[in-house]
Every structure is written in structure tokens, then in C-alpha cells.
Scaffold this active site. Structure first.
Site, short mmCIF file in Angstrom:
data_model
loop_
_atom_site.label_atom_id
_atom_site.label_comp_id
_atom_site.label_asym_id
_atom_site.label_seq_id
_atom_site.Cartn_x
_atom_site.Cartn_y
_atom_site.Cartn_z
N ARG A 14 0.89 -1.22 0.02
CA ARG A 14 -0.06 -0.18 -0.19
C ARG A 14 0.89 1.28 -0.29
NH1 ARG A 14 -2.49 -3.71 2.89
NH2 ARG A 14 -4.28 -4.42 2.34
N LYS B 263 2.37 11.79 -10.78
CA LYS B 263 1.86 10.96 -11.72
C LYS B 263 2.28 9.54 -12.00
CE LYS B 263 -1.50 13.91 -14.01
NZ LYS B 263 -1.96 14.41 -15.33
N GLU C 270 9.25 20.25 -23.62
CA GLU C 270 8.47 20.51 -22.41
C GLU C 270 9.21 21.67 -21.59
OE1 GLU C 270 5.82 18.69 -22.07
OE2 GLU C 270 5.95 16.65 -22.89
N LYS D 96 6.93 23.31 -12.72
CA LYS D 96 5.86 22.33 -12.72
C LYS D 96 5.31 21.97 -11.32
CE LYS D 96 4.58 17.68 -13.86
NZ LYS D 96 4.73 16.35 -14.54
N GLU E 151 -5.19 17.49 -10.40
CA GLU E 151 -5.50 17.93 -11.78
C GLU E 151 -7.32 18.04 -11.76
OE1 GLU E 151 -3.63 16.47 -15.30
OE2 GLU E 151 -5.30 17.21 -16.34
N ARG F 12 -4.12 22.23 -13.14
CA ARG F 12 -2.97 21.53 -13.69
C ARG F 12 -2.99 21.11 -15.24
NH1 ARG F 12 -0.09 16.31 -10.35
NH2 ARG F 12 1.32 15.63 -11.97
N ASN G 7 -1.00 20.62 -20.21
CA ASN G 7 -1.23 19.84 -21.59
C ASN G 7 -1.16 20.80 -22.59
OD1 ASN G 7 -1.53 17.41 -20.23
ND2 ASN G 7 -3.96 17.93 -19.89
N HIS H 234 -0.47 19.46 -26.08
CA HIS H 234 -0.85 17.87 -25.95
C HIS H 234 -1.77 17.33 -26.78
CE1 HIS H 234 2.78 18.20 -23.18
NE2 HIS H 234 2.75 17.10 -23.12
N HIS I 49 7.29 11.61 -28.34
CA HIS I 49 6.16 12.52 -27.64
C HIS I 49 6.47 14.02 -27.68
CE1 HIS I 49 3.30 13.93 -24.51
NE2 HIS I 49 4.36 14.33 -23.98
N1 LIG Z 1 4.18 11.11 -15.05
C1 LIG Z 1 4.12 12.18 -15.64
O1 LIG Z 1 3.78 13.06 -15.21
C2 LIG Z 1 4.68 11.95 -17.02
C3 LIG Z 1 4.69 13.47 -17.71
C4 LIG Z 1 5.10 13.18 -19.00
C5 LIG Z 1 5.67 11.93 -19.64
N2 LIG Z 1 5.57 10.96 -19.01
C6 LIG Z 1 5.82 9.53 -19.72
O2 LIG Z 1 7.29 9.64 -19.73
C7 LIG Z 1 7.38 8.65 -20.76
C8 LIG Z 1 8.59 9.08 -21.85
O3 LIG Z 1 9.75 9.57 -21.09
P1 LIG Z 1 11.06 9.65 -21.91
O4 LIG Z 1 11.04 10.59 -22.98
O5 LIG Z 1 12.16 9.66 -20.69
O6 LIG Z 1 11.13 8.17 -22.54
P2 LIG Z 1 11.99 6.79 -22.05
O7 LIG Z 1 12.23 6.42 -20.55
O8 LIG Z 1 11.62 5.80 -22.99
O9 LIG Z 1 13.53 7.37 -22.39
C9 LIG Z 1 13.84 7.61 -23.64
C10 LIG Z 1 15.13 6.66 -24.32
O10 LIG Z 1 16.32 7.41 -23.87
C11 LIG Z 1 16.96 6.42 -23.08
N3 LIG Z 1 17.69 6.82 -22.11
C12 LIG Z 1 17.29 7.40 -20.94
N4 LIG Z 1 17.95 8.03 -20.40
C13 LIG Z 1 19.20 8.15 -21.06
C14 LIG Z 1 20.62 8.63 -21.06
N5 LIG Z 1 20.87 9.29 -19.94
N6 LIG Z 1 21.56 8.13 -21.66
C15 LIG Z 1 21.23 7.38 -22.86
N7 LIG Z 1 19.98 6.91 -23.12
C16 LIG Z 1 19.07 7.28 -22.17
C17 LIG Z 1 15.91 5.40 -22.62
O11 LIG Z 1 16.48 3.94 -22.51
C18 LIG Z 1 14.86 5.44 -23.87
O12 LIG Z 1 15.42 4.38 -24.79
C19 LIG Z 1 6.12 8.23 -21.59
O13 LIG Z 1 5.84 6.87 -21.37
C20 LIG Z 1 5.02 9.40 -20.98
O14 LIG Z 1 3.82 8.91 -20.80
C21 LIG Z 1 5.16 11.08 -17.63
ZN LIG Z 2 4.29 15.95 -22.35
#
Ligand SMILES: NC(=O)c1ccc[n+]([C@@H]2O[C@H](COP(=O)([O-])OP(=O)(O)OC[C@H]3O[C@@H](n4cnc5c(N)ncnc54)[C@H](O)[C@@H]3O)[C@@H](O)[C@H]2O)c1
Ligand SMILES: [Zn+2]
Length: 374
Positions: free
Chosen positions: A127, A149, A191, A232, A242, A246, A250, A253, A272
Site C-alpha cells: 500500500r 503521476k 517540454e 511544474k 488535476e 494542472r 497539457n 498535448h 512525444h
Molecule cells: N508522470 C508524468 O507526469 C509524465 C509526464 C510526461 C511524460 N510521462 C511519460 O514519460 C514517458 C516518456 O519518457 P522519456 O521520454 O524519458 O522516455 P524513455 O523512458 O523511453 O527514455 C527515452 C529513451 O532514452 C533512453 N535513455 C534515458 N536516459 C538516457 C541517458 N541518460 N543516456 C542514454 N539513453 C538514455 C531510454 O533508455 C529510452 O530509450 C512516457 O511514457 C510518458 O507517458 C509521464
Molecule cells: Zn508531455
């Protein structure tokens, strides 16, 4: 380098869920000390992906062990597909196998995929156990690691299953971004620019002047990450779950998600942040069309995003896009449509975004037809 001099700290004041975000160089090597001075637990489960593990996992585990913290580790496949029930179960099992109790903690070492998945597991095992984010992509440092999130994807859509679970600490090591691909760095930068466009026109102007230094590293990069985390944090503290403001996060987006869906989440075509870049230009253009903002603002946004190398038009996406009607369906699925009206983030100019609840979907469709003639 005297690392402590250049560290920046952003405090997220959420009462009993308050936490710090540290941004600085070399933080992975110092992670053990930073964690041990804040958290009681001496057992950790570190979750990462196969790209990040060979680069940073050893350094992180050594740093934890040097501070008397034992670490179990789990390396998962990289990529969005890892945000699944299957891998959620793997993470939960690893956390239980490592006998992580409520004072111990789980560490997410990686981008947003690892952060969202690990945070979700930390939110539901026993939990809720403590949780440290060590974000390694620019997107995760400026966005996903902050705000609580967490979640995984369902066949019904992205991020549909999850919980709010705030981390206890975020350690953003600005040096690790040097191994991120240029394309992923740029996607995260979209972003960063977004925070300026939401409500910080001075920050947007600062980015226009300083973006090259942000890309090359050093003090400006740390400054941009810290300003983004502060922005943020401000939004999250005002509206943690949200219910209203919040949603400003977006900006860009709604169009962006429709383009991601239209390209079947194929990262070879669109990631993205690239969708968000095109979406932010579209949001500014649409606001100008609705006579809310000047077309000059849309041109200024486009000029800057293009300058850093981001796509800014639908035609920049390789391959064919479906017709405007299909994009419109994706928008309608993403946002609830109430009697032909959509909720959209629109703007009155640079840094003057607002939540509009009554955007006629017919206007959005004719705008899309204009921008994307078939
Ligand atoms: N929780 C939230 O509020 C929130 C907000 C925005 C996005 N997200 C989520 O985040 C995700 C996208 O995150 P992302 O863009 O970091 O994607 P990701 O985690 O897939 O990372 C992108 C790529 O970079 C690589 N990588 C990461 N750090 C590295 C480094 N230092 N050196 C070399 N390679 C590296 C990873 O292995 C991957 O291949 C999505 O699933 C999205 O839904 C969540
Ligand atoms: Zn985003």
C-alpha cells in the site's frame, strides 16, 4: 568541480508529502549520501532499463553501498511497451523479493517509462513504499519525475492505469544527459519551452537567447532544468490531482496526442516531445484563428522550436498522416466532448495560456483541414 556550489534545489511543498528535487552535476555518484541524509531506510530496489543500466547502474549501486544502503537491481527492456501489467508485476515481485519495507525505498533510474512504472509499483506494493526518482532523460528531469503521476498503458490508451504517488526525493544529474541522443534531448526541450509558453514569457525569451548553452551543458542547462521543475512544482502544488489548473501542463498535448495516435506511437516517425512541439505551434495558430492571440506569437513559437531542430508542422512528420477527420476523432477520444464543445489549452500570447472549456469541435476540424489539406 565543486559540485555542491552548482547544485540547485527545488522544494515541492506538499505538506506531509513534501520533497526536494536536486539538480546538479555528478549527482549519481553522490546519490547514496543525498539519500542517506534524508531517508531512514537502508534497503533499496533499483529499477532501470537496458540502455541506462550499462551507463549508470554500477555507479549508482556503488554510491548507495558506500552510504550503507544495500541495493537489489532489475533491468527491464527500454521503451514505451515496458509500461505494461507484465512488467509492473516484475517490478512488484523484485521489490517484495528484496524485502523492501515501508521505510526502505524503490529507486527509478531512467527516463519517464521507468519512472512511471516504478512509481506505480512503489505506490501499490504494501500500500505504498518510499520512492526516489533518478531521472536520466531531459523529459523525465523536467516533467515526469515531478508531480506524482505514475502508471502504465492499457490497450485502451496511454497512462490509463495508475495512481498518484509522490516521490520522496528527485535527483536530476545534469551530466547524464550527455549520453542521451540529440533527438531525445530536443524532445525533452519541447517540454522546457512549454513552461515558458504556459505562463513565463521571460523564461521563453531567456530560452530564445540561451538555448545553445542549454544544449551544450553547464550552468544554463542546470538553470533551465531547475526553472522547469519549479514551474511544474508550482502547478502541482496548486492542483495536485488535476481538478483545474494542472491541465495547463497539457499545452500542445491535445494536438500532440492525436499525432502520436495517428503515427501509431511509432517512435521512428514521432516521439512525444516532437508531437508536443507541433502541437504547441498548432495551439498558438488556432488561438490566433479564434482572434485570441496575434499570429506573430505563433510565428515566434515556431521560429524558436525550428531553430533548435524540432518539427513544427504536420508535414514535418515522415510518412502519410490520416485525414483531418481521423485526427479529429483522436482528439475527441482524448478529450471529452460535451455537446460539440472541447476543453483545450489556448493562449492570449506568449506565456498567457488558459484552459478553454467551450471550444467548438467544428472550429477545430476546419482548422485541421486548413493545416492538413488532403
Ligand atoms: N508522470 C508524468 O507526469 C509524465 C509526464 C510526461 C511524460 N510521462 C511519460 O514519460 C514517458 C516518456 O519518457 P522519456 O521520454 O524519458 O522516455 P524513455 O523512458 O523511453 O527514455 C527515452 C529513451 O532514452 C533512453 N535513455 C534515458 N536516459 C538516457 C541517458 N541518460 N543516456 C542514454 N539513453 C538514455 C531510454 O533508455 C529510452 O530509450 C512516457 O511514457 C510518458 O507517458 C509521464
Ligand atoms: Zn508531455
Amino acid at each position: 568541480m565543486n559540485a555542491t556550489v552548482s547544485d540547485r534545489k527545488v522544494h515541492v511543498p506538499l505538506g506531509e508529502r513534501a520533497y526536494d528535487i536536486l539538480i546538479g552535476p555528478g549527482l549519481i555518484a553522490r546519490a547514496g549520501a543525498e539519500i542517506a541524509s534524508r531517508l531512514k531506510g537502508r534497503k533499496a530496489a533499483v529499477i532501470t532499463d537496458e540502455n541506462v543500466a550499462p551507463l549508470y547502474l554500477d555507479a549508482l549501486v556503488k554510491s548507495l553501498e558506500a552510504s550503507g544502503i544495500t541495493a537489489a537491481t532489475l533491468v527491464l527492456p527500454a521503451g514505451e511497451k515496458t509500461k505494461s501489467f507484465e512488467h509492473l508485476m516484475n517490478v512488484c515481485d523484485k521489490v517484495l523479493e528484496a524485502r523492501i519495507e515501508r521505510n526502505d525505498f524503490v529507486v527509478a533510474l531512467g527516463g519517464g517509462v521507468i519512472g512511471d512504472l516504478t512509481g506505480f509499483a512503489a505506490g501499490i506494493v504494501r500500500r505504498g513504499v518510499r520512492f526516489v526518482q533518478v531521472p536520466t532523460s531531459l523529459l523525465s528531469q523536467v516533467d515526469s519525475s515531478v508531480g506524482g503521476k505514475t502508471g502504465i498503458n492499457s490497450r485502451h490508451g496511454k497512462n490509463l492505469i495508475g495512481v498518484f504517488h509522490q516521490p520522496d526525493l528527485v535527483l536530476a544529474d545534469a551530466d547524464v544527459l550527455n549520453t542521451l541522443s540529440e533527438r531525445e534531448f530536443r524532445a525533452g526541450y519541447a517540454e522546457v519551452a512549454k513552461y515558458g509558453l504556459i505562463d513565463k514569457p521571460d523564461f521563453f525569451a531567456w530560452l530564445e537567447a540561451n538555448w545553445k548553452s542549454v544544449f551544450s551543458g553547464g550552468a544554463e542547462r542546470i538553470e533551465a532544468i531547475a526553472a522547469s521543475c519549479q514551474a511544474k512544482s508550482d502547478v502541482v502544488v496548486a492542483d495536485e490531482h488535476e481538478n483545474g489548473q494542472r491541465a495547463l501542463l497539457n499545452l500542445g498535448h491535445t494536438f500532440g496526442h492525436a499525432l502520436e495516435a495517428a503515427t501509431a506511437y511509432d517512435s521512428a516517425r514521432l516521439v512525444h516531445g516532437e508531437g508536443v512541439a507541433i502541437g504547441m505551434v498548432l495551439a498558438h495558430e488556432f488561438s490566433a484563428r479564434m482572434n485570441l492571440a496575434s499570429p506573430d506569437d505563433a510565428r515566434r513559437v515556431e521560429r524558436h522550436l525550428k531553430e533548435v531542430g524540432l518539427p513544427t508542422r504536420m508535414s514535418d512528420i515522415p510518412g502519410a498522416l490520416p485525414p483531418a477527420e481521423v485526427l479529429m476523432d483522436a482528439i475527441a477520444q482524448d478529450k471529452k466532448v460535451k455537446s460539440g464543445k472541447l476543453t483545450f489549452i489556448l493562449t492570449r500570447g506568449i506565456g498567457q495560456s488558459f484552459v478553454a472549456n467551450d471550444v467548438p469541435s467544428s472550429e477545430v476540424l476546419s482548422f485541421l483541414k486548413e493545416k492538413h489539406p488532403q
